[in-house]
Design an enzyme around this catalytic site. Structure first.
Site, PDB file in Angstrom:
ATOM      1  N   LYS A 210       0.835  -1.200   0.000  1.00 38.76           N
ATOM      2  CA  LYS A 210       0.000   0.000   0.000  1.00 38.76           C
ATOM      3  C   LYS A 210       0.878   1.261   0.000  1.00 38.76           C
ATOM      4  O   LYS A 210       0.653   2.177  -0.768  1.00 38.76           O
ATOM      5  CB  LYS A 210      -0.904  -0.017   1.241  1.00 38.76           C
ATOM      6  CG  LYS A 210      -1.774   1.204   1.403  1.00 38.76           C
ATOM      7  CD  LYS A 210      -2.667   1.084   2.624  1.00 38.76           C
ATOM      8  CE  LYS A 210      -3.421   2.391   2.865  1.00 38.76           C
ATOM      9  NZ  LYS A 210      -4.243   2.323   4.090  1.00 38.76           N
ATOM     10  N   GLU A 216      10.876  -4.721   3.790  1.00 38.35           N
ATOM     11  CA  GLU A 216      10.953  -6.107   3.328  1.00 38.35           C
ATOM     12  C   GLU A 216      10.524  -6.216   1.862  1.00 38.35           C
ATOM     13  O   GLU A 216      11.170  -6.876   1.046  1.00 38.35           O
ATOM     14  CB  GLU A 216      10.055  -7.006   4.188  1.00 38.35           C
ATOM     15  CG  GLU A 216      10.469  -7.111   5.648  1.00 38.35           C
ATOM     16  CD  GLU A 216       9.791  -6.061   6.520  1.00 38.35           C
ATOM     17  OE1 GLU A 216       9.387  -4.999   5.989  1.00 38.35           O
ATOM     18  OE2 GLU A 216       9.704  -6.295   7.734  1.00 38.35           O
ATOM     19  N   GLY A 271      -4.402  -1.755   5.557  1.00 36.84           N
ATOM     20  CA  GLY A 271      -3.629  -2.905   5.079  1.00 36.84           C
ATOM     21  C   GLY A 271      -4.253  -4.230   5.445  1.00 36.84           C
ATOM     22  O   GLY A 271      -4.445  -5.109   4.608  1.00 36.84           O
ATOM     23  N   ARG A 272      -4.669  -4.380   6.724  1.00 32.94           N
ATOM     24  CA  ARG A 272      -5.213  -5.668   7.159  1.00 32.94           C
ATOM     25  C   ARG A 272      -6.658  -5.868   6.721  1.00 32.94           C
ATOM     26  O   ARG A 272      -7.280  -6.868   7.064  1.00 32.94           O
ATOM     27  CB  ARG A 272      -5.055  -5.816   8.661  1.00 32.94           C
ATOM     28  CG  ARG A 272      -5.568  -4.634   9.453  1.00 32.94           C
ATOM     29  CD  ARG A 272      -5.079  -4.670  10.893  1.00 32.94           C
ATOM     30  NE  ARG A 272      -5.488  -3.477  11.625  1.00 32.94           N
ATOM     31  CZ  ARG A 272      -4.788  -2.348  11.640  1.00 32.94           C
ATOM     32  NH1 ARG A 272      -3.642  -2.274  10.952  1.00 32.94           N
ATOM     33  NH2 ARG A 272      -5.213  -1.281  12.318  1.00 32.94           N
ATOM     34  N   GLU A 357      -3.266  -6.222  15.524  1.00 32.36           N
ATOM     35  CA  GLU A 357      -2.772  -4.952  14.971  1.00 32.36           C
ATOM     36  C   GLU A 357      -3.890  -3.900  15.036  1.00 32.36           C
ATOM     37  O   GLU A 357      -3.618  -2.699  15.109  1.00 32.36           O
ATOM     38  CB  GLU A 357      -2.282  -5.112  13.535  1.00 32.36           C
ATOM     39  CG  GLU A 357      -1.485  -3.901  13.050  1.00 32.36           C
ATOM     40  CD  GLU A 357      -0.708  -4.165  11.766  1.00 32.36           C
ATOM     41  OE1 GLU A 357      -1.297  -4.006  10.683  1.00 32.36           O
ATOM     42  OE2 GLU A 357       0.478  -4.527  11.852  1.00 32.36           O
ATOM     43  N   HIS A 388      -2.389 -32.592  19.217  1.00 28.95           N
ATOM     44  CA  HIS A 388      -1.136 -33.323  19.437  1.00 28.95           C
ATOM     45  C   HIS A 388       0.009 -32.359  19.675  1.00 28.95           C
ATOM     46  O   HIS A 388       1.176 -32.705  19.508  1.00 28.95           O
ATOM     47  CB  HIS A 388      -0.854 -34.219  18.221  1.00 28.95           C
ATOM     48  CG  HIS A 388      -1.998 -35.122  17.888  1.00 28.95           C
ATOM     49  ND1 HIS A 388      -2.156 -36.366  18.458  1.00 28.95           N
ATOM     50  CD2 HIS A 388      -3.082 -34.915  17.100  1.00 28.95           C
ATOM     51  CE1 HIS A 388      -3.277 -36.897  18.009  1.00 28.95           C
ATOM     52  NE2 HIS A 388      -3.861 -36.048  17.181  1.00 28.95           N
ATOM     53  N   LYS A 497      10.102  -0.178  13.250  1.00 25.96           N
ATOM     54  CA  LYS A 497      10.879  -0.062  12.001  1.00 25.96           C
ATOM     55  C   LYS A 497      12.072   0.881  12.208  1.00 25.96           C
ATOM     56  O   LYS A 497      13.177   0.631  11.727  1.00 25.96           O
ATOM     57  CB  LYS A 497       9.985   0.481  10.885  1.00 25.96           C
ATOM     58  CG  LYS A 497       8.918  -0.491  10.386  1.00 25.96           C
ATOM     59  CD  LYS A 497       8.033   0.211   9.343  1.00 25.96           C
ATOM     60  CE  LYS A 497       6.839  -0.633   8.968  1.00 25.96           C
ATOM     61  NZ  LYS A 497       5.889   0.108   8.080  1.00 25.96           N
TER      62      LYS A 497
HETATM   63  O1  F6P Z   1       2.526  -4.040   9.956  1.00 26.18           O
HETATM   64  C1  F6P Z   1       2.439  -2.721   9.539  1.00 26.18           C
HETATM   65  C2  F6P Z   1       1.899  -2.676   8.153  1.00 26.18           C
HETATM   66  O2  F6P Z   1       1.765  -1.349   7.765  1.00 26.18           O
HETATM   67  C3  F6P Z   1       0.573  -3.422   8.020  1.00 26.18           C
HETATM   68  O3  F6P Z   1      -0.508  -2.713   8.534  1.00 26.18           O
HETATM   69  C4  F6P Z   1       0.547  -3.640   6.541  1.00 26.18           C
HETATM   70  O4  F6P Z   1      -0.399  -4.619   6.168  1.00 26.18           O
HETATM   71  C5  F6P Z   1       1.986  -4.092   6.283  1.00 26.18           C
HETATM   72  O5  F6P Z   1       2.773  -3.337   7.227  1.00 26.18           O
HETATM   73  C6  F6P Z   1       2.474  -3.874   4.866  1.00 26.18           C
HETATM   74  O6  F6P Z   1       2.365  -2.510   4.545  1.00 26.18           O
HETATM   75  P1  F6P Z   1       2.439  -2.098   2.968  1.00 26.18           P
HETATM   76  O7  F6P Z   1       1.245  -2.759   2.297  1.00 26.18           O
HETATM   77  O8  F6P Z   1       2.371  -0.619   2.965  1.00 26.18           O
HETATM   78  O9  F6P Z   1       3.727  -2.638   2.425  1.00 26.18           O
END
Ligand code: F6P
Length: 541
Positions: A210, A216, A271-272, A357, A388, A497
């Site tokens: 987003k 990452e 995002g979620r 979150e 288990h 971060k």
């Molecule tokens: O964990 C923080 C966060 O901003 C989440 O809310 C989001 O889903 C994820 O990192 C990835 O963010 P982006 O879609 O901006 O890469």
């Protein structure tokens, strides 16, 4: 924060009479055998079982009496849940700390029910995404060298990965035209494993972010692009093999993507809460337009239920109120997600992000301390595997818990005998958690008295899965209403971060920075192991 969570202080916000009534009712519910007695009353059970479309929401195994339910419903009224729900659906800035709406409900609404705040961009973008996916599934749109695209490497993390991965693995089955591979972690093992499994000429890469700024995802996207160019030595091929799902089109353009390789989402889609947007591109690619639209339709049906059902028949609200009862009055601080369906094995991880979150917060909307516990630990695993692994602790451990059992009544495979065993275990485990079992040998007895929910899908299909996921979204929102917190921001993650950046430079050649002894010693140890420092004593002497 109250000293003893079992004795919850009324929230600082106000002197809520319902909160005080619930505090008085809680002591009785803790008594041994309380739940077993409740489960003898069929009339009571019927009132706590809600069929909504293809899903039965059964709350009857929770420690809920008519008095408790009445006080919980009064609590919802005291928190003005109806007005808060209206604000959500109409696009008010419910995410106040970021000044944004949270209009995930618009993402699955038909054109006729789009709120003005979303406009027609949602429907137009949705159809563009689906047309694109269908063109690839049919083989009309190929890679640069004319080959059909057979693999999709989805690069994203958190809400930009968990939703698409859950849905494609739950509903994917066999014989799909494209095979999805998901890369989230910055650990080079993750992208390395995916790249080792694909051929650049038949693979498409989706950069799902987003913000288009997540460490990452950008690192993995750069690694994938380098790998692709090393293997093909063809810069012109990038636009046919690299795509982006993002709210930051300009950043995606800087990465080298042309406009028609970029699929938008919007700031008001958290995002979620974003699998319904272009972040869900793998769902459209792997399952097709019909399934994607059925997923949306299921979620929309749950939206309508949440909007229209009265409080006592409103599944997301009731589930949230029961959660509040468990967490804030019965001292429960862990919530298990137990899907008794191998295809839903990713559901615990998805809900862990959605719930914690959203509601792992300590500050009310007005900035004051929330004054009571909020989201619990959320974890779990597929049944029957958990029996288990960790069910021993659930049956005979010392800590309270609650759980959601998720069952699918009809299998899509032919092993009916095995499916019957699966269901028998799912139902049986909930019964044992409620009733416990007696034994003269104290090592073999179990106290029971653990309340759980049982959600039964008539079958696992896109419509029912969409409804289930929307149910959890609205349940989280209703929890947040009672706690008076903002369920749509996540400032805690931003802080983490920043810490990593400081340490990253010190692990390289960056100058040592003032910091605590533990961090300093660990940085020194790692640098010594990686040959960046000499004469190092691991004990930190
Ligand atoms: O964990 C923080 C966060 O901003 C989440 O809310 C989001 O889903 C994820 O990192 C990835 O963010 P982006 O879609 O901006 O890469």
């Amino acid at each position: 924060m109250p000293e003893d969570p079992a004795e919850p202080a009324p929230p600082a916000a106000s002197d809520w009479s319902a909160w005080k009534r619930l505090t008085r009712l809680a002591a009785k519910a803790q008594r041994q055998g309380f739940l077993a007695n409740l489960l003898e009353d069929a009339e009571r059970g019927r009132a706590l079982r809600l069929p909504v479309g293809g899903v039965l929401f059964d709350f009857s195994r929770q420690k809920i009496t008519p008095e408790v339910l009445g006080a919980l419903l009064d609590l919802a009224k005291e928190r003005h849940w109806v007005a808060r729900r209206e604000a959500l659906f109409t696009g008010a800035p419910v995410n106040a700390t970021e000044g944004r709406a949270a209009l995930h409900t618009a993402l699955r609404a038909p054109a006729s029910r789009q709120p003005p705040a979303a406009g027609e961009v949602v429907v137009r973008s949705r159809q563009r995404l689906l047309d694109f996916a269908e063109s690839i599934r049919r083989g009309d749109r190929t890679g640069h060298w004319g080959n059909a695209l057979t693999h999709v490497v989805h690069i994203g993390i958190g809400g930009s990965q968990l939703g698409p991965q859950l849905v494609t693995e739950a509903l994917g089955g066999t014989g799909q035209p494209l095979k999805p591979l998901y890369v989230a972690n910055i650990d080079g093992q993750a992208i390395g494993a995916a790249l080792a499994a694909v051929n650049p000429e038949t693979t498409m890469f989706i950069i799902a972010s987003k913000t288009f700024s997540t460490l990452e995802t950008l690192a993995n996207a750069a690694a994938a692009r380098s790998w692709f160019l090393e293997r093909t030595n063809c810069q012109d091929a990038l636009p046919r093999h690299f795509f982006a799902a993002t709210a930051k089109a300009e950043a995606a353009a800087e990465f080298g993507l042309p406009p028609d390789s970029i699929f938008p989402l919007w700031d008001w889609a958290g995002g979620r809460f974003s699998l319904w947007t272009s972040i869900g591109l793998p769902i459209a690619l792997c399952l097709g337009e019909t399934a994607f639209k059925a997923l949306l339709a299921g979620a929309h049906a749950m939206d309508r239920h949440f909007q229209e059902a009265p409080a006592h028949d409103n599944a997301p609200l009731l589930a949230a109120l029961i959660d509040i009862w468990n967490y804030n009055f019965l001292g429960i601080d862990q919530h298990l997600i137990l899907p008794y369906d191998h295809r839903l094995r990713r559901l615990p991880a998805y809900l862990q992000q959605l719930i914690t979150e959203s509601n792992g917060k300590r500050t009310r909307r007005d900035g004051a301390e929330v004054g009571t516990h909020t989201a619990p630990a959320v974890w779990g695993g597929e049944g029957t595997n958990g029996q288990h692994a960790f069910h021993q602790m659930l049956h005979q451990g010392t800590r309270p818990f609650t759980a959601d059992f998720i069952l699918t009544a009809r299998p899509q495979h032919g092993c009916n005998e095995q499916h019957r065993w699966l269901l028998a275990n799912g139902i049986g485990q909930g019964e044992a958690m409620a009733l416990g079992w007696r034994s003269d040998n104290p090592h073999q007895a179990a106290p029971g008295n653990h309340g759980t929910n049982t959600l039964v899908l008539d079958q696992l299909n896109p419509h029912n899965l969409g409804a289930l996921l929307a149910f959890f979204e609205h349940r989280v929102f209703c929890q947040g209403i009672i706690w008076d917190i903002n369920s749509f921001d996540q400032w805690g993650v931003e802080f983490g971060k920043r810490l990593a950046k400081r340490i990253y430079h010190q692990l390289g050649d960056g100058a040592a920075l003032p910091q605590d002894d533990a961090t300093r010693a660990l940085v020194a140890h790692l640098k010594a192991l990686n040959g960046k420092a000499e004469n190092h004593d691991p004990s930190g002497q």
